[in-house]
Write an enzyme that holds these catalytic residues in place. Structure first.
Site, PDB file in Angstrom:
ATOM      1  N   ARG A  34     -63.686  32.327 -20.816  1.00  0.00           N
ATOM      2  CA  ARG A  34     -63.194  32.368 -21.824  1.00  0.00           C
ATOM      3  C   ARG A  34     -63.179  33.719 -22.074  1.00  0.00           C
ATOM      4  NH1 ARG A  34     -67.132  28.665 -25.205  1.00  0.00           N
ATOM      5  NH2 ARG A  34     -65.876  29.818 -26.775  1.00  0.00           N
ATOM      6  N   CYS A  56     -74.575  25.167 -28.931  1.00  0.00           N
ATOM      7  CA  CYS A  56     -74.263  25.351 -27.879  1.00  0.00           C
ATOM      8  C   CYS A  56     -75.134  26.273 -27.045  1.00  0.00           C
ATOM      9  CB  CYS A  56     -72.719  26.690 -27.686  1.00  0.00           C
ATOM     10  SG  CYS A  56     -72.990  28.353 -28.016  1.00  0.00           S
ATOM     11  N   ARG A  58     -76.264  27.386 -33.784  1.00  0.00           N
ATOM     12  CA  ARG A  58     -75.279  28.339 -34.295  1.00  0.00           C
ATOM     13  C   ARG A  58     -74.609  27.316 -35.724  1.00  0.00           C
ATOM     14  NH1 ARG A  58     -71.485  31.062 -29.940  1.00  0.00           N
ATOM     15  NH2 ARG A  58     -70.638  31.844 -31.825  1.00  0.00           N
ATOM     16  N   ASP A  64     -73.938  40.737 -28.096  1.00  0.00           N
ATOM     17  CA  ASP A  64     -73.500  40.451 -26.874  1.00  0.00           C
ATOM     18  C   ASP A  64     -72.701  41.439 -25.797  1.00  0.00           C
ATOM     19  OD1 ASP A  64     -70.897  39.310 -28.287  1.00  0.00           O
ATOM     20  OD2 ASP A  64     -72.006  38.406 -28.377  1.00  0.00           O
ATOM     21  N   LYS A 121     -61.473  39.492 -27.444  1.00  0.00           N
ATOM     22  CA  LYS A 121     -61.120  37.807 -27.842  1.00  0.00           C
ATOM     23  C   LYS A 121     -61.110  38.225 -28.976  1.00  0.00           C
ATOM     24  CE  LYS A 121     -64.856  36.106 -26.405  1.00  0.00           C
ATOM     25  NZ  LYS A 121     -65.140  34.845 -28.172  1.00  0.00           N
ATOM     26  N   ASN A 122     -62.578  38.778 -30.064  1.00  0.00           N
ATOM     27  CA  ASN A 122     -62.983  37.997 -31.188  1.00  0.00           C
ATOM     28  C   ASN A 122     -62.023  39.075 -32.418  1.00  0.00           C
ATOM     29  OD1 ASN A 122     -65.145  36.307 -30.013  1.00  0.00           O
ATOM     30  ND2 ASN A 122     -66.030  38.258 -29.983  1.00  0.00           N
TER      31      ASN A 122
HETATM   32  C1  EPZ Z   1     -69.099  36.058 -33.354  1.00  0.00           C
HETATM   33  O1  EPZ Z   1     -70.369  34.588 -33.571  1.00  0.00           O
HETATM   34  C2  EPZ Z   1     -68.771  36.479 -32.650  1.00  0.00           C
HETATM   35  N1  EPZ Z   1     -67.481  34.851 -32.144  1.00  0.00           N
HETATM   36  C3  EPZ Z   1     -69.976  35.913 -31.092  1.00  0.00           C
HETATM   37  O2  EPZ Z   1     -69.479  35.855 -30.019  1.00  0.00           O
HETATM   38  C4  EPZ Z   1     -71.066  37.405 -31.878  1.00  0.00           C
HETATM   39  O3  EPZ Z   1     -72.512  36.534 -30.458  1.00  0.00           O
HETATM   40  C5  EPZ Z   1     -71.687  37.000 -32.749  1.00  0.00           C
HETATM   41  O4  EPZ Z   1     -70.246  36.771 -34.174  1.00  0.00           O
HETATM   42  C6  EPZ Z   1     -72.222  37.603 -33.271  1.00  0.00           C
HETATM   43  O5  EPZ Z   1     -72.034  38.960 -33.655  1.00  0.00           O
HETATM   44  C7  EPZ Z   1     -66.502  34.969 -32.598  1.00  0.00           C
HETATM   45  O6  EPZ Z   1     -66.357  36.340 -32.877  1.00  0.00           O
HETATM   46  C8  EPZ Z   1     -65.149  34.430 -31.594  1.00  0.00           C
HETATM   47  P1  EPZ Z   1     -72.167  34.599 -36.776  1.00  0.00           P
HETATM   48  P2  EPZ Z   1     -70.271  34.119 -34.822  1.00  0.00           P
HETATM   49  O7  EPZ Z   1     -72.149  33.761 -37.563  1.00  0.00           O
HETATM   50  O8  EPZ Z   1     -69.624  33.916 -36.029  1.00  0.00           O
HETATM   51  C9  EPZ Z   1     -76.402  32.386 -37.898  1.00  0.00           C
HETATM   52  C10 EPZ Z   1     -69.087  35.730 -27.004  1.00  0.00           C
HETATM   53  O9  EPZ Z   1     -69.599  36.217 -26.455  1.00  0.00           O
HETATM   54  N2  EPZ Z   1     -75.358  31.587 -38.844  1.00  0.00           N
HETATM   55  O10 EPZ Z   1     -72.880  36.429 -37.063  1.00  0.00           O
HETATM   56  O11 EPZ Z   1     -71.058  32.352 -35.104  1.00  0.00           O
HETATM   57  C11 EPZ Z   1     -76.081  31.981 -36.590  1.00  0.00           C
HETATM   58  O12 EPZ Z   1     -76.924  31.264 -35.571  1.00  0.00           O
HETATM   59  C12 EPZ Z   1     -69.305  35.148 -28.684  1.00  0.00           C
HETATM   60  O13 EPZ Z   1     -67.857  36.743 -27.413  1.00  0.00           O
HETATM   61  C13 EPZ Z   1     -76.482  30.589 -39.795  1.00  0.00           C
HETATM   62  O14 EPZ Z   1     -77.240  30.593 -39.686  1.00  0.00           O
HETATM   63  O15 EPZ Z   1     -72.414  34.706 -35.038  1.00  0.00           O
HETATM   64  C14 EPZ Z   1     -76.593  33.396 -35.785  1.00  0.00           C
HETATM   65  O16 EPZ Z   1     -78.249  32.977 -34.863  1.00  0.00           O
HETATM   66  C15 EPZ Z   1     -71.011  34.516 -28.460  1.00  0.00           C
HETATM   67  N3  EPZ Z   1     -75.384  30.195 -40.156  1.00  0.00           N
HETATM   68  C16 EPZ Z   1     -76.470  34.699 -37.035  1.00  0.00           C
HETATM   69  O17 EPZ Z   1     -76.290  33.696 -37.692  1.00  0.00           O
HETATM   70  C17 EPZ Z   1     -74.104  30.339 -40.200  1.00  0.00           C
HETATM   71  O18 EPZ Z   1     -73.020  29.734 -41.247  1.00  0.00           O
HETATM   72  C18 EPZ Z   1     -75.301  35.454 -36.855  1.00  0.00           C
HETATM   73  O19 EPZ Z   1     -74.051  34.315 -36.544  1.00  0.00           O
HETATM   74  C19 EPZ Z   1     -73.506  30.923 -39.424  1.00  0.00           C
HETATM   75  C20 EPZ Z   1     -74.096  31.918 -38.754  1.00  0.00           C
END
Ligand code: EPZ
Length: 420
Positions: free
Chosen positions: A399, A119, A124, A307, A23-24
């Site tokens: 989802r 969420c 996020r 995840d 999915k990702n």
């Molecule tokens: C991706 O989310 C995945 N989703 C998530 O999978 C996964 O858990 C996550 O990466 C971590 O591996 C998709 O790929 C669609 P991040 P993403 O930006 O990109 C902080 C699932 O279950 N952050 O790597 O949103 C954030 O809050 C989902 O399939 C900022 O602070 O995650 C988090 O604490 C859930 N500012 C950390 O970084 C930003 O601008 C990592 O987030 C962006 C992120």
């Protein structure tokens, strides 16, 4: 319509299961399709709710597509894409629609995407995405809830993420493919899904060096063309089935899986005593009676994936002893703990650490799904809890898992989908 899973615990899983496409990986690849007006053909696309939501967003933008849901082939015609607004209704269903910001900015020099909220698992924010877009020459304002990005011309720049962000990396790579000159991204995410996107963009004609490494160099090109690409297998779905076999003391073969994408996870599962055998495209799992407690902490790839944290916690509920689970990525990713306690789990939370006292028998009960991966962990617990477990609000699970209960049933689980 709200639905639930009704699970009768105690069945050992046996047989083989085929993992769907990731999915990702499919989500950023769908977003990338609007970078070219020559179209894109994707194979092994999972038919899950998040993909359907992203396809709705693409339709709003004027994209036409033909999706053969059975075999996962998706033909995209992006010749009539227009930069319309991506409304709240799309974003509230799936925050990953923010992945449209980069391609819209690159192709049309503007993007109107409703600002994502938090969420269940955390706030996020997308501040890192926005800062990077600004570095490429975009202006950013918020107007009536919409994040509005505009630019006269994107210019390559040096971007160093102070935190690893998966979709942030993907968004900025897509924003920079037409930018004038060279863009360097330091501390880029190296999740397999990021690499999969870069490989597809290169097939479309993008110039990207360092694919799969923490330093990406993108050289702007005039336009992108048509390409054909197969989505990588879903490593999180594969990991979920590894745990399903382990907690039911079963023996299964997981096909169309890439074990190299699960090194950190599989080594911890083996430390717990589970027997694992891997090949290029399969993982064989054999559960054992006496599982050992193992400590884990989540980190960006290639570390232990956040995840799979909830699913691994369920494995630890079966192990003798105490395990310490530290969640370093999201500030609120223990929603499943309260629900697991309803089944009799003995888990103590202390900030971002969960202390899991394993070895206690679980008894079936009503539990509620709160987010995608937490809901999978509740199903896994129901597979070995005594009696019947009912997992409510499984739209969370739909989802990101295709035909989850059908795949489990084919392995011998007693599970059915019911109206809630
Ligand atoms: C991706 O989310 C995945 N989703 C998530 O999978 C996964 O858990 C996550 O990466 C971590 O591996 C998709 O790929 C669609 P991040 P993403 O930006 O990109 C902080 C699932 O279950 N952050 O790597 O949103 C954030 O809050 C989902 O399939 C900022 O602070 O995650 C988090 O604490 C859930 N500012 C950390 O970084 C930003 O601008 C990592 O987030 C962006 C992120």
């Amino acid at each position: 319509m709200l639905e639930k899973f009704v699970i009768e615990g105690g069945k050992k899983l046996k047989g083989s299961v085929r993992v769907s496409g990731a999915k990702n990986s499919a989500l950023p690849l769908l977003a990338a399709s609007i970078l070219s007006d020559d179209g894109l053909i994707l194979h092994n696309v999972p038919d899950v709710a998040d993909v359907r939501t992203m396809l709705k967003a693409l339709e709003l933008l004027g994209v036409k597509f033909d999706f053969d849901r059975e075999n996962g082939t998706l033909e995209i015609d992006s010749s009539n894409v227009k930069p319309v607004e991506i409304p709240y209704d799309i974003i509230r269903r799936m925050r990953a629609s923010v992945l449209l910001m980069g391609p819209l900015l690159a192709r049309f020099k503007k993007a109107y995407v409703y600002t994502p909220g938090g969420c269940a698992i955390g706030a996020r924010p997308i501040d890192l995405h926005i800062e990077a877009f600004k570095k490429l020459g975009a202006t950013y304002t918020v107007k009536e809830g919409y994040s509005v990005l505009k630019t006269r011309k994107l210019k390559g720049n040096y971007i160093c993420f102070d935190k690893v962000t998966v979709t942030g990396t993907e968004n900025v790579v897509m924003a920079s493919v037409f930018a004038q000159g060279e863009t360097i991204i330091e501390n880029a995410a190296i999740e397999p899904e990021v690499e999969d996107l870069c490989r597809c963009l290169v097939k479309m004609g993008a110039k990207i060096e360092g694919v799969g490494t923490k330093t990406l160099r993108i050289f702007g090109v005039k336009s992108l063309g048509k390409a054909e690409h197969t989505v990588i297998p879903d490593r999180i779905e594969a990991g979920t089935f590894v745990i399903a076999a382990a907690v039911t003391n079963g023996k299964i073969k997981i096909e169309n899986a890439n074990p190299y994408h699960l090194d950190a996870f599989l080594s911890k599962v083996e430390d717990a005593g589970v027997e694992i055998e891997t090949g290029d495209d399969f993982i064989k799992v054999k559960g054992v009676k006496n599982l050992k407690s193992v400590d884990i902490e989540t980190s960006p790839y290639p570390g232990f994936p956040t995840d799979l944290q909830a699913q691994f916690m369920v494995l630890m509920l079966k192990a003798e002893g105490v395990s310490r689970i530290k969640e370093n990525i999201f500030e609120n990713r223990f929603q499943h703990v309260q629900e697991l306690k309803r089944l009799g789990a003995d888990i103590l939370l202390d900030g971002n650490i969960a202390i899991v006292k394993g070895g206690k028998a679980l008894t079936g009960a009503d539990v509620m799904a709160t987010d995608l991966r937490a809901s999978a962990s509740l199903v896994l617990a129901g597979l070995f809890a005594k009696g019947e477990t009912r997992v409510h609000r499984i739209y969370h699970l739909d989802r990101g898992y295709q035909n989850f209960e059908k795949k489990l049933k084919a392995l011998g689980a007693k599970i059915k989908r019911d109206r809630d």
